[in-house]
Scaffold this motif. Structure first.
Motif, PDB file in Angstrom:
ATOM      1  N   CYS A 105       0.926  -1.139  -0.007  1.00 45.08           N
ATOM      2  CA  CYS A 105       0.060  -0.066  -0.185  1.00 45.08           C
ATOM      3  C   CYS A 105       0.984   1.143   0.032  1.00 45.08           C
ATOM      4  N   ALA A 106       1.788   1.189   0.637  1.00 41.50           N
ATOM      5  CA  ALA A 106       3.290   2.208   0.495  1.00 41.50           C
ATOM      6  C   ALA A 106       3.551   2.643  -0.717  1.00 41.50           C
ATOM      7  N   MET A 107       3.794   1.564  -1.621  1.00 38.28           N
ATOM      8  CA  MET A 107       4.113   1.629  -2.824  1.00 38.28           C
ATOM      9  C   MET A 107       3.236   2.075  -3.725  1.00 38.28           C
ATOM     10  N   GLN A 108       1.810   1.830  -3.476  1.00 35.04           N
ATOM     11  CA  GLN A 108       0.589   2.472  -4.153  1.00 35.04           C
ATOM     12  C   GLN A 108       0.799   3.749  -3.926  1.00 35.04           C
ATOM     13  N   PHE A 114       1.518   3.133 -10.083  1.00 36.34           N
ATOM     14  CA  PHE A 114       1.425   2.030  -9.535  1.00 36.34           C
ATOM     15  C   PHE A 114       0.365   1.537  -8.694  1.00 36.34           C
ATOM     16  N   ALA A 115      -0.268   2.516  -8.219  1.00 39.00           N
ATOM     17  CA  ALA A 115      -1.560   2.440  -7.584  1.00 39.00           C
ATOM     18  C   ALA A 115      -2.521   1.652  -8.270  1.00 39.00           C
ATOM     19  N   ASN A 168      -7.327   0.959  -1.394  1.00 31.58           N
ATOM     20  CA  ASN A 168      -6.135   1.958  -1.346  1.00 31.58           C
ATOM     21  C   ASN A 168      -6.041   2.828  -2.596  1.00 31.58           C
ATOM     22  N   ALA A 169      -6.058   2.350  -3.414  1.00 31.80           N
ATOM     23  CA  ALA A 169      -5.967   2.963  -4.729  1.00 31.80           C
ATOM     24  C   ALA A 169      -6.855   4.320  -4.759  1.00 31.80           C
ATOM     25  N   GLY A 170      -8.042   4.049  -4.365  1.00 30.29           N
ATOM     26  CA  GLY A 170      -9.030   4.883  -4.526  1.00 30.29           C
ATOM     27  C   GLY A 170      -8.877   6.205  -3.264  1.00 30.29           C
TER      28      GLY A 170
END
Length: 232
Positions: A105-108, A114-115, A168-170
């Motif tokens: 989730c941190a990478m997103q 990437f998200a 998470n992306a949202g």
């Protein structure tokens, strides 16, 4: 072919190959910036402008958006797969599972592009999808181990990972720079809801085919409607 033709054609071909490679690297570097800033909804034209190349050059190097996405995010997908491998090596499966979710989730949050990648599928990007599948298989194993410890709720389904990434992306896309750490609270809430004992039953998880269609529908278009005829 005559010796004279070989002598004249050879030197002329090399600069073209070098120019093509330079253009390719410029496009990838530009796409990293544009996708990280704007997500995968960014147009190919905006990437071409950032790279300082013509749109025809863009499509010669990357005929589809999926090919560009695969080139840009192959290293990030490798890092994602490595995060799964690290989680699987943790002697405490629950700790490894939680660490994976927080890392992914941190990478997103660090890269809007990437998200999006973790919530989409790219059928023609075979290497990218193969790496994702390898990571997913490892996560299925980790989920089983975490359940065996009694820490992960028994009704957690591997497809829930995709839903977590979508959620998470949202949040990441909605809050942006205005509240850049909001995703951390959401992820903490999600993790706490996953720990056993469960507070109550969950609705049925989506069917695999339905979730795949959702990821496919979210992906970028794979074919340009038209490519202008221009030099560059």
């Amino acid at each position: 072919m005559t010796r004279r033709a070989q002598q004249s054609d050879g030197p002329a071909a090399q600069p073209l190959r070098s120019d093509a490679e330079r253009n390719r690297e410029r496009i990838i570097a530009a796409a990293r910036l544009v996708f990280a800033r704007d997500g995968l909804n960014a147009s190919m034209a905006s990437v071409a402008r950032e790279a300082g190349v013509g749109i025809a050059t863009m499509f010669r190097r990357f005929p589809t958006k999926e090919e560009l996405v695969a080139a840009v995010f192959s290293d990030r997908m490798d890092a994602y797969a490595e995060a799964v491998a690290v989680a699987l090596e943790d002697p405490d499966p629950w700790h490894g599972f939680v660490g994976y979710i927080e890392t992914a989730c941190a990478m997103q949050a660090a890269d809007y592009g990437f998200a999006d990648v973790l919530t989409m599928t790219f059928p023609t990007a075979e290497a990218l999808e193969r790496r994702r599948d390898e990571a997913y298989a490892s996560m299925v194993e980790l989920i089983g181990r975490a359940k065996a410890t009694g820490r992960l709720r028994e009704d957690f389904d591997p497809s829930d990972l995709v839903l977590i990434h979508m959620a998470n992306a949202g949040v990441v896309n909605a809050t942006g720079e205005a509240a850049p750490d909001a995703w951390r609270r959401v992820v903490a809430l999600l993790i706490q809801s996953l720990e056993a004992p469960a507070r109550g039953p969950l609705p049925d998880s989506p069917e695999h085919d339905a979730l795949y269609k959702a990821m496919l529908r979210a992906g970028p278009g794979s074919s340009p409607a038209a490519v202008p005829d221009e030099s560059g």
